[in-house]
Design a protein around this motif. Sequence first.
Motif, PDB file in Angstrom:
ATOM      1  N   GLU A 164       6.184   4.045   4.825  1.00  0.00           N
ATOM      2  CA  GLU A 164       6.680   3.628   6.139  1.00  0.00           C
ATOM      3  C   GLU A 164       7.999   2.873   6.011  1.00  0.00           C
ATOM      4  O   GLU A 164       8.945   3.104   6.778  1.00  0.00           O
ATOM      5  CB  GLU A 164       5.633   2.752   6.826  1.00  0.00           C
ATOM      6  N   LEU A 165       8.090   1.996   5.023  1.00  0.00           N
ATOM      7  CA  LEU A 165       9.318   1.230   4.796  1.00  0.00           C
ATOM      8  C   LEU A 165      10.476   2.153   4.408  1.00  0.00           C
ATOM      9  O   LEU A 165      11.597   2.011   4.905  1.00  0.00           O
ATOM     10  CB  LEU A 165       9.091   0.191   3.701  1.00  0.00           C
ATOM     11  N   LEU A 166      10.191   3.106   3.531  1.00  0.00           N
ATOM     12  CA  LEU A 166      11.233   4.028   3.091  1.00  0.00           C
ATOM     13  C   LEU A 166      11.706   4.932   4.223  1.00  0.00           C
ATOM     14  O   LEU A 166      12.913   5.174   4.385  1.00  0.00           O
ATOM     15  CB  LEU A 166      10.708   4.873   1.923  1.00  0.00           C
ATOM     16  N   ILE A 167      10.765   5.436   5.010  1.00  0.00           N
ATOM     17  CA  ILE A 167      11.135   6.316   6.119  1.00  0.00           C
ATOM     18  C   ILE A 167      11.907   5.548   7.184  1.00  0.00           C
ATOM     19  O   ILE A 167      12.873   6.055   7.763  1.00  0.00           O
ATOM     20  CB  ILE A 167       9.881   6.988   6.712  1.00  0.00           C
ATOM     21  N   SER A 175       0.847  -1.185   0.000  1.00  0.00           N
ATOM     22  CA  SER A 175       0.000   0.000   0.000  1.00  0.00           C
ATOM     23  C   SER A 175       0.886   1.238   0.000  1.00  0.00           C
ATOM     24  O   SER A 175       2.080   1.168   0.327  1.00  0.00           O
ATOM     25  CB  SER A 175      -0.906   0.012   1.235  1.00  0.00           C
ATOM     26  N   GLU A 176       0.297   2.384  -0.347  1.00  0.00           N
ATOM     27  CA  GLU A 176       1.077   3.624  -0.360  1.00  0.00           C
ATOM     28  C   GLU A 176       1.648   3.914   1.029  1.00  0.00           C
ATOM     29  O   GLU A 176       2.810   4.319   1.164  1.00  0.00           O
ATOM     30  CB  GLU A 176       0.219   4.799  -0.832  1.00  0.00           C
ATOM     31  N   ALA A 192      10.054   8.695  -0.366  1.00  0.00           N
ATOM     32  CA  ALA A 192       8.816   8.539   0.412  1.00  0.00           C
ATOM     33  C   ALA A 192       7.868   9.707   0.171  1.00  0.00           C
ATOM     34  O   ALA A 192       6.646   9.528   0.114  1.00  0.00           O
ATOM     35  CB  ALA A 192       9.147   8.414   1.894  1.00  0.00           C
ATOM     36  N   LEU A 193       8.407  10.900   0.013  1.00  0.00           N
ATOM     37  CA  LEU A 193       7.571  12.081  -0.196  1.00  0.00           C
ATOM     38  C   LEU A 193       6.917  12.084  -1.574  1.00  0.00           C
ATOM     39  O   LEU A 193       5.938  12.803  -1.787  1.00  0.00           O
ATOM     40  CB  LEU A 193       8.401  13.350  -0.017  1.00  0.00           C
ATOM     41  N   GLU A 194       7.434  11.293  -2.498  1.00  0.00           N
ATOM     42  CA  GLU A 194       6.836  11.209  -3.831  1.00  0.00           C
ATOM     43  C   GLU A 194       5.594  10.335  -3.835  1.00  0.00           C
ATOM     44  O   GLU A 194       4.826  10.343  -4.806  1.00  0.00           O
ATOM     45  CB  GLU A 194       7.860  10.649  -4.820  1.00  0.00           C
ATOM     46  N   ILE A 195       5.381   9.605  -2.743  1.00  0.00           N
ATOM     47  CA  ILE A 195       4.237   8.691  -2.650  1.00  0.00           C
ATOM     48  C   ILE A 195       3.024   9.464  -2.141  1.00  0.00           C
ATOM     49  O   ILE A 195       3.120  10.275  -1.224  1.00  0.00           O
ATOM     50  CB  ILE A 195       4.561   7.519  -1.708  1.00  0.00           C
ATOM     51  N   ASP A 196       1.875   9.195  -2.709  1.00  0.00           N
ATOM     52  CA  ASP A 196       0.649   9.893  -2.335  1.00  0.00           C
ATOM     53  C   ASP A 196      -0.056   9.142  -1.205  1.00  0.00           C
ATOM     54  O   ASP A 196      -1.049   8.450  -1.411  1.00  0.00           O
ATOM     55  CB  ASP A 196      -0.265  10.017  -3.557  1.00  0.00           C
ATOM     56  N   TYR A 197       0.469   9.278   0.005  1.00  0.00           N
ATOM     57  CA  TYR A 197      -0.178   8.654   1.165  1.00  0.00           C
ATOM     58  C   TYR A 197      -0.889   9.723   1.977  1.00  0.00           C
ATOM     59  O   TYR A 197      -0.529  10.897   1.947  1.00  0.00           O
ATOM     60  CB  TYR A 197       0.834   7.880   2.023  1.00  0.00           C
ATOM     61  N   ASP A 198      -1.926   9.328   2.718  1.00  0.00           N
ATOM     62  CA  ASP A 198      -2.822  10.282   3.359  1.00  0.00           C
ATOM     63  C   ASP A 198      -2.421  10.672   4.770  1.00  0.00           C
ATOM     64  O   ASP A 198      -2.951  11.638   5.305  1.00  0.00           O
ATOM     65  CB  ASP A 198      -4.248   9.711   3.406  1.00  0.00           C
ATOM     66  N   ASP A 199      -1.533   9.928   5.404  1.00  0.00           N
ATOM     67  CA  ASP A 199      -1.210  10.189   6.799  1.00  0.00           C
ATOM     68  C   ASP A 199      -0.322  11.422   6.916  1.00  0.00           C
ATOM     69  O   ASP A 199       0.877  11.368   6.670  1.00  0.00           O
ATOM     70  CB  ASP A 199      -0.500   8.961   7.398  1.00  0.00           C
ATOM     71  N   LEU A 246       2.667  11.252   9.383  1.00  0.00           N
ATOM     72  CA  LEU A 246       3.829  10.559   8.829  1.00  0.00           C
ATOM     73  C   LEU A 246       4.556  11.468   7.841  1.00  0.00           C
ATOM     74  O   LEU A 246       5.790  11.518   7.813  1.00  0.00           O
ATOM     75  CB  LEU A 246       3.399   9.268   8.143  1.00  0.00           C
ATOM     76  N   ARG A 247       3.806  12.221   7.049  1.00  0.00           N
ATOM     77  CA  ARG A 247       4.417  13.140   6.091  1.00  0.00           C
ATOM     78  C   ARG A 247       5.186  14.243   6.807  1.00  0.00           C
ATOM     79  O   ARG A 247       6.282  14.640   6.395  1.00  0.00           O
ATOM     80  CB  ARG A 247       3.355  13.736   5.170  1.00  0.00           C
TER      81      ARG A 247
END
Length: 245
Positions: free
Chosen positions: A161-164, A155-156, A186-193, A196-197
Amino acid sequence: MIESNRNKDLEKRIEAYVDGNLSPSEIDELWAELLDNEYYYDYMKSVASLKKISEDRESESKLQRTESQKTVWLSAAAAILLMFGAATIFNISTEPSETVSPISSIELDYYRSADGNVADDVKSDVVRQAISTANTGDVAKALSLINEELQKDNSEYKEAELLITSGSILYNSGRFSEAISRFETALEIDYDDMMLRERNYWYLGNAYFQVNKLDEAKFALEQAFELNGAYSRVAQSYLRALSVR
């Protein structure tokens, strides 16, 4: 913005704890919450670090004021030195601190519940295993575990999470350029949290700071500040300090 995700009451109690204004029972209650909340546990360490910077700055200011007063009494040009001393003290008390440093390490720990048990629903098994392995000193194996997991269809959120996590392990190993690459990816991924961002930007800013890329560090820290979460205040303090470099 992540205003709706903030626990302002918990932030106030953390700040009161760092300032020494909580009772023993209140401290116990606070720690029970922090053991189950890595985000605010990390925030508490940042507040404590910021307080130490402030205390060091105040200590330096007092020392310089004392030395200035001695100079005034010993100098024949007392009036001129008094004016100079006042200007110096003014600058010390109003200018941002120029002694801030990037965080020395990123905490690698588990989320834990109030009873001290690892919360199974917070981190993936691979992330927990990688963190445990890194904490034993086997960084290569920890990174290998994460790299293998990154080859899978995740999942995004898990991908970020893995990258961070791997970026944090690299950061703690002094491999800052590699850490930067992970945080940026990780910042290139469109995740909603957004929490975490925000942490992602905070870590990236410190990694840039470590390699003396101050413009990039400022940009990342500005993003952390603008997200208006728990790292907003400490990011702002760093930005003020970096602005005078």
